[in-house]
Enzyme design. Structure first.
Site, mmCIF file in Angstrom:
data_model
loop_
_atom_site.group_PDB
_atom_site.id
_atom_site.type_symbol
_atom_site.label_atom_id
_atom_site.label_comp_id
_atom_site.label_asym_id
_atom_site.label_seq_id
_atom_site.Cartn_x
_atom_site.Cartn_y
_atom_site.Cartn_z
ATOM 1 N N CYS A 82 0.240 -0.881 -0.424
ATOM 2 C CA CYS A 82 -0.067 0.029 0.104
ATOM 3 C C CYS A 82 0.881 1.019 -0.786
ATOM 4 O O CYS A 82 1.374 1.307 0.695
ATOM 5 C CB CYS A 82 -0.761 0.224 1.470
ATOM 6 N N LEU A 83 1.241 1.554 -1.502
ATOM 7 C CA LEU A 83 2.267 3.289 -1.016
ATOM 8 C C LEU A 83 0.731 4.252 -2.064
ATOM 9 O O LEU A 83 1.134 3.221 -3.261
ATOM 10 C CB LEU A 83 3.243 2.527 -1.771
#
Lengths: 147, 199
Positions: free
Chosen positions: B92-93
């Site tokens: 999750c970026l």
């Protein structure tokens, strides 16, 4: 509304195809060919938001308006031909190719320069400068206010 | 793959290979095939973090629409981190999702992932269990992350107390990684981990 979004060159292509299949086709060949293919127009693909790709005829009205506005705004951004005089702009950081004499460029309000085709494709997905992440519409409005 | 995507990856590949970070053994990219649509990345765990001393391998897939869309990246090396799934390696970026910009490169992606290892964002988690532990029991989180780094990424630190708990679950017939994952998510409480594995 839908007609505004069709790419302007689709008609030319269909005319070219028509002329290719013209007088050279012998009667024997045409007998084997069966019925002519149904009339097909390639439908341009649009990106109402960065990860969404949809053919023009499947866009919601809201998306059509957004895209039409976007096209209008992009057309307000200055363009030019690379003549080698600019010391700052040397390469397009979308395709990472160096600018060559005669390349069509587009200049963003934040002073970043790209190949016209590269940046237009990006701006149709996301209206920010890919280098400095400056929103292009905000910058456009400021230039109008100050000038 | 369209020409622009392949041409760009070729150039970026050269850029990473001759960059200073490669010289310092911090980041690395390798080709998987000659079509330039899949690569292997490698980042070093940042110093002074639970990931220090580890080498983390990444799967990088280049979409046909690159660089207009971001590369698809996931961790191949198992890792204990709030923003990376401990099961699938999914990341999750923001820059790999909606904050991607066409001027970003493989090099900036790898450096951003390294920065993510140094500064987790537990309020925007990919792995809810890890994120909860990060916030509520930080010392256990650090110990677990160090242990995973040692086991899966070649890190230095070993914890005999954790190893013996895993061993006791293994003697009960559970597979080693399964035992480690259960103990990690239950704060290394042997009883709760056993209960979790049985149910």
């Amino acid at each position: 509304m839908g007609n505004c979004l069709k790419s302007p060159n689709t008609d030319d292509i269909s005319l070219l195809r028509g002329s290719d299949a013209g007088p050279e086709v012998s009667s024997e060949q045409s007998a084997n060919m069966g019925p002519p293919p149904p009339y097909q127009e390639s439908i341009p693909i649009y990106h109402p938001s960065p990860n969404v790709s949809r053919p023009a005829n499947q866009l919601t009205e809201e998306e059509q308006i957004k895209i039409a506005q976007r096209l209008g705004l992009i057309n307000h951004l200055p363009t030019g031909v690379f003549d080698g005089t600019s010391k700052k702009a040397k390469e397009c950081c979308i395709c990472m190719e160096e600018f060559l004499l005669g390349d069509m460029l587009r200049f963003l309000p934040c002073m970043h320069t790209y190949h016209k085709d590269c940046i237009d494709d990006w701006l149709m997905r996301s209206f920010i400068c890919p280098s400095c992440l400056e929103p292009v519409d905000a910058a456009l409005l400021t230039t109008y206010e100050t000038s | 793959m369209t020409n622009i995507a392949e041409a760009r990856i070729r150039r970026e590949f050269k850029e990473v290979v001759k960059s200073d970070e490669v010289a310092a053994c911090n980041i690395k990219v390798e080709l998987v095939n000659d079509t330039f649509n899949e690569l292997r990345g490698e980042i070093a765990g940042p110093p002074d973090t639970p990931y220090a001393g580890g080498q983390f391998h990444l799967e990088i897939k280049i979409p046909e629409t690159y660089p207009f869309n971001p590369p698809i990246v996931k961790f191949l090396t198992k890792i204990w981190h709030p923003n990376i799934s401990s099961v699938t390696g999914a990341i999750c970026l923001d820059i790999l999702k909606d904050q991607w910009a066409a001027a970003m490169t493989l090099r900036t992606v790898l450096l951003s992932l390294q920065a993510l290892l140094a500064a987790a964002e537990p309020d925007d988690p990919q792995d809810a269990v890890v994120a909860q532990q990060y916030k509520e029991n930080h010392s256990i989180f650090e110990k677990t992350a160090r242990h995973w780094t040692a086991v899966y990424a070649g890190g230095p630190k070993s914890y005999p107390d954790l190893d013996s708990k895993i061993l006791s679950l293994k003697t009960m017939g559970f597979e080693e990684h399964q035992a480690r994952a259960a103990l990690s998510s239950k704060g290394w409480d042997l009883e709760r981990a056993t209960e979790y594995l049985i149910n």
